[in-house]
Design an enzyme around this catalytic site. Sequence first.
Site, PDB file in Angstrom:
ATOM      1  N   ARG A 177       9.220  16.969 -16.359  1.00 30.39           N
ATOM      2  CA  ARG A 177       8.782  16.837 -15.098  1.00 30.39           C
ATOM      3  C   ARG A 177       9.852  17.527 -14.266  1.00 30.39           C
ATOM      4  O   ARG A 177      11.219  17.364 -14.407  1.00 30.39           O
ATOM      5  CB  ARG A 177       8.697  15.421 -14.614  1.00 30.39           C
ATOM      6  CG  ARG A 177       8.504  14.932 -13.281  1.00 30.39           C
ATOM      7  CD  ARG A 177       8.712  13.543 -13.033  1.00 30.39           C
ATOM      8  NE  ARG A 177       7.573  12.741 -13.368  1.00 30.39           N
ATOM      9  CZ  ARG A 177       7.562  11.357 -13.365  1.00 30.39           C
ATOM     10  NH1 ARG A 177       8.555  10.698 -13.188  1.00 30.39           N
ATOM     11  NH2 ARG A 177       6.457  10.835 -13.604  1.00 30.39           N
TER      12      ARG A 177
ATOM     13  N   LYS B 138       9.033   7.097   0.032  1.00 29.58           N
ATOM     14  CA  LYS B 138       9.543   5.655   0.095  1.00 29.58           C
ATOM     15  C   LYS B 138      11.033   5.354   0.913  1.00 29.58           C
ATOM     16  O   LYS B 138      11.067   4.516   1.414  1.00 29.58           O
ATOM     17  CB  LYS B 138       9.587   5.178  -1.349  1.00 29.58           C
ATOM     18  CG  LYS B 138       8.320   4.992  -2.067  1.00 29.58           C
ATOM     19  CD  LYS B 138       7.126   4.104  -1.365  1.00 29.58           C
ATOM     20  CE  LYS B 138       7.494   2.559  -1.410  1.00 29.58           C
ATOM     21  NZ  LYS B 138       6.437   1.652  -1.111  1.00 29.58           N
TER      22      LYS B 138
ATOM     23  N   ALA C 207       0.922  -0.923  -0.150  1.00 31.00           N
ATOM     24  CA  ALA C 207      -0.018  -0.035  -0.040  1.00 31.00           C
ATOM     25  C   ALA C 207       0.964   1.262   0.149  1.00 31.00           C
ATOM     26  O   ALA C 207       1.809   1.411   0.835  1.00 31.00           O
ATOM     27  CB  ALA C 207      -0.938   0.208   1.202  1.00 31.00           C
TER      28      ALA C 207
ATOM     29  N   THR D  96      10.927   0.837  -3.711  1.00 29.27           N
ATOM     30  CA  THR D  96      11.424   1.108  -5.197  1.00 29.27           C
ATOM     31  C   THR D  96      12.937   1.518  -5.234  1.00 29.27           C
ATOM     32  O   THR D  96      13.222   1.899  -4.398  1.00 29.27           O
ATOM     33  CB  THR D  96      10.575   2.488  -5.694  1.00 29.27           C
ATOM     34  OG1 THR D  96      10.972   3.016  -7.065  1.00 29.27           O
ATOM     35  CG2 THR D  96      10.463   3.524  -4.455  1.00 29.27           C
ATOM     36  N   ASP D  97      13.270   1.442  -6.730  1.00 26.69           N
ATOM     37  CA  ASP D  97      14.696   1.884  -6.822  1.00 26.69           C
ATOM     38  C   ASP D  97      14.846   3.381  -6.794  1.00 26.69           C
ATOM     39  O   ASP D  97      16.066   3.888  -6.880  1.00 26.69           O
ATOM     40  CB  ASP D  97      15.161   1.173  -7.988  1.00 26.69           C
ATOM     41  CG  ASP D  97      14.426   1.829  -9.512  1.00 26.69           C
ATOM     42  OD1 ASP D  97      13.401   2.236  -9.214  1.00 26.69           O
ATOM     43  OD2 ASP D  97      14.874   1.480 -10.553  1.00 26.69           O
ATOM     44  N   GLU D  98      13.712   4.119  -6.860  1.00 28.56           N
ATOM     45  CA  GLU D  98      13.862   5.535  -7.022  1.00 28.56           C
ATOM     46  C   GLU D  98      14.427   5.899  -5.543  1.00 28.56           C
ATOM     47  O   GLU D  98      14.834   7.301  -5.580  1.00 28.56           O
ATOM     48  CB  GLU D  98      12.221   6.291  -7.100  1.00 28.56           C
ATOM     49  CG  GLU D  98      11.969   5.547  -8.496  1.00 28.56           C
ATOM     50  CD  GLU D  98      10.615   6.153  -9.138  1.00 28.56           C
ATOM     51  OE1 GLU D  98      10.515   7.365  -8.572  1.00 28.56           O
ATOM     52  OE2 GLU D  98       9.844   5.433  -9.724  1.00 28.56           O
TER      53      GLU D  98
ATOM     54  N   TYR E  50       7.511  11.451  -4.053  1.00 28.45           N
ATOM     55  CA  TYR E  50       7.147  10.026  -3.780  1.00 28.45           C
ATOM     56  C   TYR E  50       8.393   9.308  -3.275  1.00 28.45           C
ATOM     57  O   TYR E  50       8.448   8.426  -2.245  1.00 28.45           O
ATOM     58  CB  TYR E  50       6.734   9.652  -5.195  1.00 28.45           C
ATOM     59  CG  TYR E  50       6.900   8.121  -5.338  1.00 28.45           C
ATOM     60  CD1 TYR E  50       6.181   7.204  -4.615  1.00 28.45           C
ATOM     61  CD2 TYR E  50       7.971   7.504  -6.047  1.00 28.45           C
ATOM     62  CE1 TYR E  50       6.151   6.026  -4.691  1.00 28.45           C
ATOM     63  CE2 TYR E  50       7.903   6.218  -6.421  1.00 28.45           C
ATOM     64  CZ  TYR E  50       7.297   5.347  -5.375  1.00 28.45           C
ATOM     65  OH  TYR E  50       7.070   3.908  -5.745  1.00 28.45           O
TER      66      TYR E  50
END
Length: 350
Positions: free
Chosen positions: A285, A158, A82, A129-131, A154
């Site tokens: 972006r 994370k 989630a 995430t890899d971000e 974001y």
Amino acid sequence: MKIMVTGGAGFIGANFLNGLVPELREHQFINVDKLTYAANLGSLKAIDSLPNYALRRVDITDMDGVDAVFDEFDPDLVVHFAAESHVDRSILGPREFVRTNIEGTFNLLEACRKRWSGDDNRLFHHVSTDEVYGSLGDTGLFEETTAYDPSSPYSASKAASDHIVRAYHRTFGLPIKITNCSNNYGPMQFPEKLIPLMILNAVSRKPLPIYGQGLNVRDWLYVTDHCEAIWSVIQEGRVGRTYNIGGNNEMQNIEVVDTLCQIVAEETNTDVAELHALKEFVTDRPGHDLRYAIDASRIREECGWEPTETFDTGIRKTVQWYLSNQAWVRDVLSGEYRKWMDLNYGDRAG
Ligand code: NAD
Ligand code: TYD
């Protein structure tokens, strides 16, 4: 075993549940999901009446709601999907990202800590995430030891959640594992993300908005390969450890869009030139990471995981899925979705 999946009505969670619930009838699954705009109960039709599956509508930012579902179900394993997951939404409205991704993760960890003290047979698996690693230049790969350097609200939220998960292991001994995966694509992805957005826009002859020059690179992984990777880490990975997951499919966005034009044209008997003419380079972006790429050797060596789909096989399956699931697509393209398209793309120069 009792398995709690959070965010199981979203893209990856639904693919995970659809893969496991019918296969593992001896296990009980509970899906804990707030059912935000990103959720789709249509993605769970194949499993929602199975006796080993149940859904509870719970917002993980609500500690009382989280406690109640833990008291009811007493999970052995929590697989935490989630999240608010879309970078562009985090730029236009970061608050929900901080609440759900950080505070929501914290609430789940607290629920586990209160109940699992000293019990090493439980596991909290955090899907990330890899971000979190930020952006690569033209060369190099993200490894599990790469320093965190997130760019967007974001990825920052994370990253914060990963840190809290790790802290609960180091400080309280909570059994956790973390996976950091590259960009997913495949069936049932909400069409705000690049690949389903481009497929549906091409099919309905709407513009294909490419940020900047389309030169940013992502490493694409078919969603069921990600789900299998998570399951392999749950079974084979070491407690307290992080595993990177990637598909070895680095592509510039413009190459992805060109490939999609080609496949949509083939699958719908359309002249590809008509689809290429829809491409529009629009305002970039802010804070747009240039390149993501993953070194997945740890999961390969320790868990024996390898992706089964190549980009060529996975992307064709994905286009075919969107073309043959019109009811799912119609449900998604609701008023809420149209509002998002106006908000995100309205001001970008077309
Ligand atoms: P998604 O946006 O498709 O689905 C998110 C799900 O979480 C939805 O069902 C939504 O209703 C639920 N949710 C949101 N807020 C909630 C809350 N407060 N309480 C309870 N449920 C809530 O996301 P996704 O693409 O399926 O991603 C799932 C996870 O995988 C996320 O944690 C994401 O960071 C991670 N991830 C995604 C990708 C990707 O490419 N999509 C890649 C790597 C990691
Ligand atoms: P996205 O699917 O949002 O995933 P992420 O930002 O988490 O990597 O975007 C993938 C890439 O596609 C990213 O470089 C931004 C780009 N992009 C576009 O060029 N146009 C779009 O309309 C969208 C949504 C993304």
